[in-house]
Write a protein that holds these residues in place. Structure first.
Motif, PDB file in Angstrom:
ATOM      1  N   TRP A  52       0.848  -1.191   0.000  1.00 24.48           N
ATOM      2  CA  TRP A  52       0.000   0.000   0.000  1.00 24.48           C
ATOM      3  C   TRP A  52       0.884   1.241   0.000  1.00 24.48           C
ATOM      4  N   TRP A  80       0.773   5.876  -0.155  1.00 23.48           N
ATOM      5  CA  TRP A  80      -0.061   7.093  -0.074  1.00 23.48           C
ATOM      6  C   TRP A  80       0.713   8.281  -0.613  1.00 23.48           C
ATOM      7  N   ASP A 139       0.208  12.751  -0.578  1.00 24.85           N
ATOM      8  CA  ASP A 139      -0.583  13.940  -0.246  1.00 24.85           C
ATOM      9  C   ASP A 139      -0.204  15.053  -1.205  1.00 24.85           C
ATOM     10  N   LYS A 147      -5.816  13.511  -0.620  1.00 24.57           N
ATOM     11  CA  LYS A 147      -5.132  12.351  -0.075  1.00 24.57           C
ATOM     12  C   LYS A 147      -5.376  11.180  -1.016  1.00 24.57           C
ATOM     13  N   GLN A 184      -4.648   7.343  -1.680  1.00 21.25           N
ATOM     14  CA  GLN A 184      -4.257   6.102  -0.999  1.00 21.25           C
ATOM     15  C   GLN A 184      -4.386   4.968  -1.995  1.00 21.25           C
ATOM     16  N   LYS A 188     -18.537  12.051  -1.510  1.00 17.73           N
ATOM     17  CA  LYS A 188     -18.402  13.490  -1.355  1.00 17.73           C
ATOM     18  C   LYS A 188     -17.850  14.099  -2.638  1.00 17.73           C
ATOM     19  N   ASN A 236      -9.214  10.989  -1.863  1.00 19.91           N
ATOM     20  CA  ASN A 236     -10.086  11.535  -0.815  1.00 19.91           C
ATOM     21  C   ASN A 236     -11.221  10.574  -0.486  1.00 19.91           C
ATOM     22  N   PRO A 278     -11.102   7.415   1.830  1.00 20.72           N
ATOM     23  CA  PRO A 278     -10.474   6.371   2.650  1.00 20.72           C
ATOM     24  C   PRO A 278     -11.336   5.131   2.810  1.00 20.72           C
ATOM     25  N   ARG A 279     -12.654   5.298   2.711  1.00 19.21           N
ATOM     26  CA  ARG A 279     -13.508   4.105   2.835  1.00 19.21           C
ATOM     27  C   ARG A 279     -13.311   3.167   1.651  1.00 19.21           C
ATOM     28  N   TYR A 322     -10.620   3.017  -0.138  1.00 18.36           N
ATOM     29  CA  TYR A 322      -9.269   2.478   0.034  1.00 18.36           C
ATOM     30  C   TYR A 322      -9.258   1.299   1.014  1.00 18.36           C
ATOM     31  N   MET A 323      -9.828   1.526   2.185  1.00 17.38           N
ATOM     32  CA  MET A 323      -9.788   0.478   3.207  1.00 17.38           C
ATOM     33  C   MET A 323     -10.589  -0.746   2.766  1.00 17.38           C
ATOM     34  N   THR A 324     -11.714  -0.515   2.109  1.00 16.50           N
ATOM     35  CA  THR A 324     -12.513  -1.643   1.613  1.00 16.50           C
ATOM     36  C   THR A 324     -11.705  -2.440   0.592  1.00 16.50           C
ATOM     37  N   ARG A 326      -8.787  -4.418   2.257  1.00 14.75           N
ATOM     38  CA  ARG A 326      -9.259  -5.637   2.937  1.00 14.75           C
ATOM     39  C   ARG A 326      -9.579  -6.739   1.925  1.00 14.75           C
ATOM     40  N   LYS A 382     -19.692  -1.585   1.877  1.00 11.50           N
ATOM     41  CA  LYS A 382     -19.714  -2.748   2.773  1.00 11.50           C
ATOM     42  C   LYS A 382     -20.624  -3.849   2.255  1.00 11.50           C
TER      43      LYS A 382
END
Lengths: 107, 410
Positions: free
Chosen positions: B319, B321, B323, B328, B330, B348, B369, B371-372, B374-376, B379, B400
């Motif tokens: 991973w 990142w 800026d 941001k 990621q 957004k 911009n 992060p959800r 990205y994190m999803t 995982r 999700k």
């Protein structure tokens, strides 16, 4: 200097002393508190600096910004009332005496 | 008492030494760095530190007390000249030799410099790799000055963002047909470019720098391959890095796009290990070398365990990142070999994610911009799951609740 007490997962307490302006994550790092990985170095990019704020202190902290809320959602064993990313909390004199618990794992 | 010497005091070396102690290594431990300062974070150099938003004391990875308390003999400003793999000795620049039972090479990577024949030796031509580099160029970053950024990778773009934010006039040249050609899809390049253009950065893509000459006024004239000339006050080169392999090569270790190691961080010498930007390791039937902080830390820690005989094979979870301005970016996974990019609008304004697929397999996610997303994606990739591309493209389907291709196959 601001004193923050970290409670490690094994119950050990570590008192950290940090100057105002540093983040809670940096205070932990400089005091060699185990369990705060902060892989991204505080860029709010990884959620590996997750901590639980002592309930007596949560109201004294500025609210989490959207980016932190989004990342926290993916941290491990999040407590909606007390979980924060320590890299996003800037230490101010009002936070002298802050108590923080370190989670058992960061995911 | 056994002695482990770690050569290279960057993110990998520092993590490796710390992990050795955390795992209970009780022998002598030496961490040798060529730079005159304690291990520090490099990523902020082209971001917050360059922008003046981060002071030097916050850049250090650990306080001095950490090295003292953990009995890590930190030797800074010390160039290692050679390793004798037979005698297991390390020769320093001052002629001193130290013996070690095991050696870890965490030598990192060196920036590629503009050749002197192209003007690379001019005093205001900078690279962006070390604290010294950042400090040297910092006084140049004042409003109204003109800068040429050579190279449209992440380092060049981050430097461009800092410069444009501080009111400099920024021109960026990229020899490849577009920025981020090596690391990201057209969709991501277009998105990032648009942000920079909105901040006044001028792009010359598919355009190489032919050479720099000093003008009568002391400015630099940059001759470009499209036949134009850009006049600037200084130049920042972000044209990539090369793994620092000289010591390994001198010791006769096997090289393969860096120091070749196995999944346990072992080089071709049984008592010499390597980790971080300098090392290539097994990955999905081939080899890769990653230039990133998360890999430096994770691989170094896995290698530390191997050195103590506690190792498990290292499985990278790449991973990254970046800026730039208030963006941001990621990145989860590696997009190599993708044949399709699925665009997912974010919740957004100003947020979006790009999902790279090879066939039905999700390889990587670039999240701007978001992060959800990205994190999803992170995982899912780490668990080996691939969401259905049609669902990913539909913002009405919650992250999700993305249906997985593997569920359908089951």
């Amino acid at each position: 200097m601001i004193t923050v007490t970290f409670t490690a997962p094994d119950g050990a307490e570590i008192a950290a002393s940090a100057r105002p302006g540093l983040t809670l994550m940096e205070a932990a790092r400089d005091a060699c508190v185990p369990g705060i990985l902060a892989e991204c170095g505080g860029a709010c990019s990884c959620s590996t600096c997750h901590v639980y704020i002592d309930p007596a202190w949560t109201a004294k902290l500025p609210e989490a910004e959207e980016m932190e809320v989004d990342l926290l959602d993916f941290a491990v064993e999040v407590d909606p009332e007390t979980s924060r990313l320590s890299c996003q909390i800037t230490l101010t004199p009002e936070l002298d005496g802050l108590r923080v618990r370190v989670p058992a794992r960061q995911g | 008492m056994s002695h482990i010497a770690v050569i290279g005091a960057g993110q990998a070396g520092s993590a490796l030494a710390a992990k050795l102690r955390a795992l209970g290594f009780d022998g002598r431990l030496t961490l040798i760095g060529a730079e005159p300062v304690a291990p520090y974070q490099r990523p902020p150099l082209s971001k917050k530190y360059m922008a003046g938003d981060m002071t030097l004391d916050r850049l250090f990875l650990r306080p001095q007390a950490f090295y003292d308390e953990n009995r890590i003999d930190l030797v800074t400003g010390c160039q290692v000249e050679a390793i004798d793999p037979e005698a297991m000795t390390i020769r320093m620049a001052d002629g001193a030799a130290i013996a070690a039972d095991q050696i870890a090479l965490t030598t990192g990577a060196d920036p590629i410099r503009l050749p002197a024949a192209m003007g690379g030796a001019l005093p205001r031509v900078y690279t962006m790799r070390s604290l010294a580099d950042a400090d040297a160029m910092a006084p140049e970053f004042t409003a109204g000055r003109r800068v040429l950024i050579v190279g449209g990778g992440y380092v060049g773009l981050e430097a461009a963002a800092v410069a444009a934010s501080r009111g400099l006039k920024v021109t960026l040249v990229e020899m490849a047909p577009r920025i981020l050609a090596r690391v990201a899809a057209q969709e991501t390049a277009d998105w990032i470019r648009a942000v920079h253009v909105a901040h006044g950065v001028e792009f010359r893509e598919g355009c190489g720098l032919q050479g720099l000459t000093e003008t009568d006024t002391g400015a630099y004239a940059a001759a470009l391959s499209d036949g134009t000339t850009v006049t600037v006050d200084f130049v920042v080169c972000g044209i990539g890095v090369r793994p620092a392999t000289a010591l390994a090569e001198g010791a006769g270790l096997t090289l393969d796009n860096g120091i070749a190691v196995d999944a346990f961080g072992r080089t071709s010498h049984p008592r010499i290990f390597a980790a971080g930007d300098c090392a290539s390791f097994p990955w999905q039937g081939g080899r890769i070398r990653l230039e990133s902080v998360p890999n430096a830390i994770d691989q170094a820690e896995a290698t530390a365990a191997s050195m103590l005989g506690q190792g498990a094979p290292y499985v990278a979870k790449p991973w990254f990142w970046s800026d730039q301005y208030d963006v941001k970016l990621q990145i989860a996974g590696l997009n190599t070999g993708h044949d399709r990019v699925v665009v997912r609008p974010g919740d957004k304004p100003g947020s979006q994610s790009h999902w790279y697929y090879r066939g039905a397999t999700l390889l990587a996610v670039d999240a701007m911009n978001d992060p959800r997303a990205y994190m999803t994606g992170k995982r899912l990739i780490e668990a080996g799951h691939s969401p259905l591309p049609e669902a990913v493209a539909d913002p009405a389907v919650a992250l999700k609740a993305l249906p997985l291709a593997d569920d359908l196959a089951a």
